[in-house]
Design an enzyme around this catalytic site. Structure first.
Site, PDB file in Angstrom:
ATOM      1  N   SER A 119       0.806  -1.215   0.000  1.00  0.00           N
ATOM      2  CA  SER A 119       0.000   0.000   0.000  1.00  0.00           C
ATOM      3  C   SER A 119       0.841   1.267   0.000  1.00  0.00           C
ATOM      4  O   SER A 119       0.334   2.353  -0.296  1.00  0.00           O
ATOM      5  CB  SER A 119      -0.926   0.009   1.222  1.00  0.00           C
ATOM      6  OG  SER A 119      -0.171  -0.114   2.410  1.00  0.00           O
ATOM      7  N   HIS A 149      -1.976  -2.554  -6.224  1.00  0.00           N
ATOM      8  CA  HIS A 149      -2.480  -2.302  -4.880  1.00  0.00           C
ATOM      9  C   HIS A 149      -3.997  -2.478  -4.793  1.00  0.00           C
ATOM     10  O   HIS A 149      -4.769  -1.642  -5.258  1.00  0.00           O
ATOM     11  CB  HIS A 149      -2.092  -0.886  -4.419  1.00  0.00           C
ATOM     12  CG  HIS A 149      -2.646  -0.527  -3.091  1.00  0.00           C
ATOM     13  ND1 HIS A 149      -3.143   0.723  -2.798  1.00  0.00           N
ATOM     14  CD2 HIS A 149      -2.797  -1.266  -1.958  1.00  0.00           C
ATOM     15  CE1 HIS A 149      -3.579   0.735  -1.549  1.00  0.00           C
ATOM     16  NE2 HIS A 149      -3.370  -0.460  -1.021  1.00  0.00           N
ATOM     17  N   ASN A 174      -4.094   6.011  -0.309  1.00  0.00           N
ATOM     18  CA  ASN A 174      -3.506   6.029   1.026  1.00  0.00           C
ATOM     19  C   ASN A 174      -2.814   7.337   1.355  1.00  0.00           C
ATOM     20  O   ASN A 174      -2.692   7.700   2.526  1.00  0.00           O
ATOM     21  CB  ASN A 174      -2.539   4.855   1.196  1.00  0.00           C
ATOM     22  CG  ASN A 174      -3.261   3.584   1.575  1.00  0.00           C
ATOM     23  OD1 ASN A 174      -4.391   3.631   2.052  1.00  0.00           O
ATOM     24  ND2 ASN A 174      -2.644   2.448   1.360  1.00  0.00           N
ATOM     25  N   GLU A 215      -4.950   0.047  -7.658  1.00  0.00           N
ATOM     26  CA  GLU A 215      -3.976   1.010  -8.165  1.00  0.00           C
ATOM     27  C   GLU A 215      -2.805   0.247  -8.794  1.00  0.00           C
ATOM     28  O   GLU A 215      -2.116  -0.506  -8.112  1.00  0.00           O
ATOM     29  CB  GLU A 215      -3.453   1.908  -7.040  1.00  0.00           C
ATOM     30  CG  GLU A 215      -4.508   2.849  -6.482  1.00  0.00           C
ATOM     31  CD  GLU A 215      -4.013   3.640  -5.276  1.00  0.00           C
ATOM     32  OE1 GLU A 215      -4.321   4.827  -5.181  1.00  0.00           O
ATOM     33  OE2 GLU A 215      -3.315   3.040  -4.428  1.00  0.00           O
TER      34      GLU A 215
END
Length: 295
Positions: free
Chosen positions: A123, A144, A195, A156
């Site tokens: 992440s 991700h 994130n 992602e």
């Protein structure tokens, strides 16, 4: 390499992310192997998947026959060579620690076929920090997923300076085949997009809590009621795993040395106490049964 060349996928790590990613791959028609160094982790992964997918049948989201076919495509092993020796695509989903990932990628690079793509579900750790231990940096990228992977649609796909367009295209095509929306990031940044935004919110939430401005439960209420988020930041930390965010911040602090990046004291206390959220039955909140929050 093209999408039709991908037939076998190896998912490394049977934890909260890994086993669900593997299930998505099996549902997408891929022969999928879940690898973990611990046999109990594999047994728990199988138990969790049988429970979770059983609920899908009850809700009519999948037929019994289709699920049986997916499970037939799924295998489990504690032998890394067995997991990757015939694979076309690897998805790493182990602990968020750079040294662990580098050691694993180096081993996989030696054991996996030369054509195989090596993707990291990290992440926050960019693939450029891992790719140099392999002989195929052009075939390394981030892929991700979001927790819980069986529910969350977005993935992602992140390119480093050495990731080839072919690798990115195949990875996006795999996302589509497993019915997930892949979004391409052509440039690396810590935390990627989701994130980076989430950690900014969590950082402020933890700061407000540690400064005594507001109780964490009330911060969650404010975020849900005023910003219309389905979960408050502390509830989301519990869902994702408090240790996941802690280790991500710890790696960033090692990299930058900036005191602002150091994990907050309240997170460190919970990691040291082993109260990591829903998966341990207690984090910011307490849980019982299948992750039901105790008021």
């Amino acid at each position: 390499m093209e999408l039709h060349d991908v037939k076998d996928i190896a998912v490394l790590g049977a934890g909260s992310m890994g086993h669900q990613i593997a299930m998505l791959c099996a549902l997408g028609g891929y022969s999928t192997t879940i690898y973990d160094i611990q046999e109990p982790a594999l047994e728990k992964a199988k138990e969790n998947l049988e429970f979770q997918m059983g609920k899908w049948i009850q809700k009519g989201k999948i037929s019994k026959e289709a699920l049986e076919e997916a499970f037939a495509r799924l295998s489990y092993t504690t032998n890394l060579e067995e997991a990757v020796r015939n694979t076309d695509f690897v998805i790493e989903a182990v602990v968020e620690k750079l040294d662990v990932k580098r050691n694993l990628f180096a081993a996989v690079d030696r054991l996996a076929p030369a054509h195989a793509i090596l993707a990291s579900n990290s992440s926050t750790i960019a693939s450029s920090k891992i790719a140099d231990v392999t002989s195929r940096p052009e075939k390394v990228c981030n892929m991700h997923f979001f927790f819980p992977a069986l529910v969350m649609d977005c993935v992602e796909v992140v390119m480093s300076d050495t990731t080839s367009q072919e690798t990115a295209d195949v990875t996006l095509a795999v996302c589509e085949k497993i019915k997930r929306t892949g979004v391409l990031l052509r440039k690396e940044t810590w935390g990627f997009v989701a994130n980076r935004l989430l950690f900014a919110l969590n950082k402020e939430a933890l700061k407000l809590y540690e400064e005594g401005i507001c109780d964490y439960k009330d911060i969650d209420i404010i975020v849900k009621k005023s910003l219309n988020h389905p979960l408050g930041p502390f509830e989301l930390m519990d869902l994702s795993g408090i240790d996941v965010g802690y280790y991500a911040l710890e790696e960033k602090y090692k990299e930058t040395g900036n005191i602002e990046d150091k994990p907050p004291v309240s997170l460190e206390e919970k990691v040291n106490a082993g109260t990591l959220g829903r998966k341990t039955g207690k984090g910011w909140y307490e849980y019982k049964g299948a992750g039901v929050k105790v008021k």
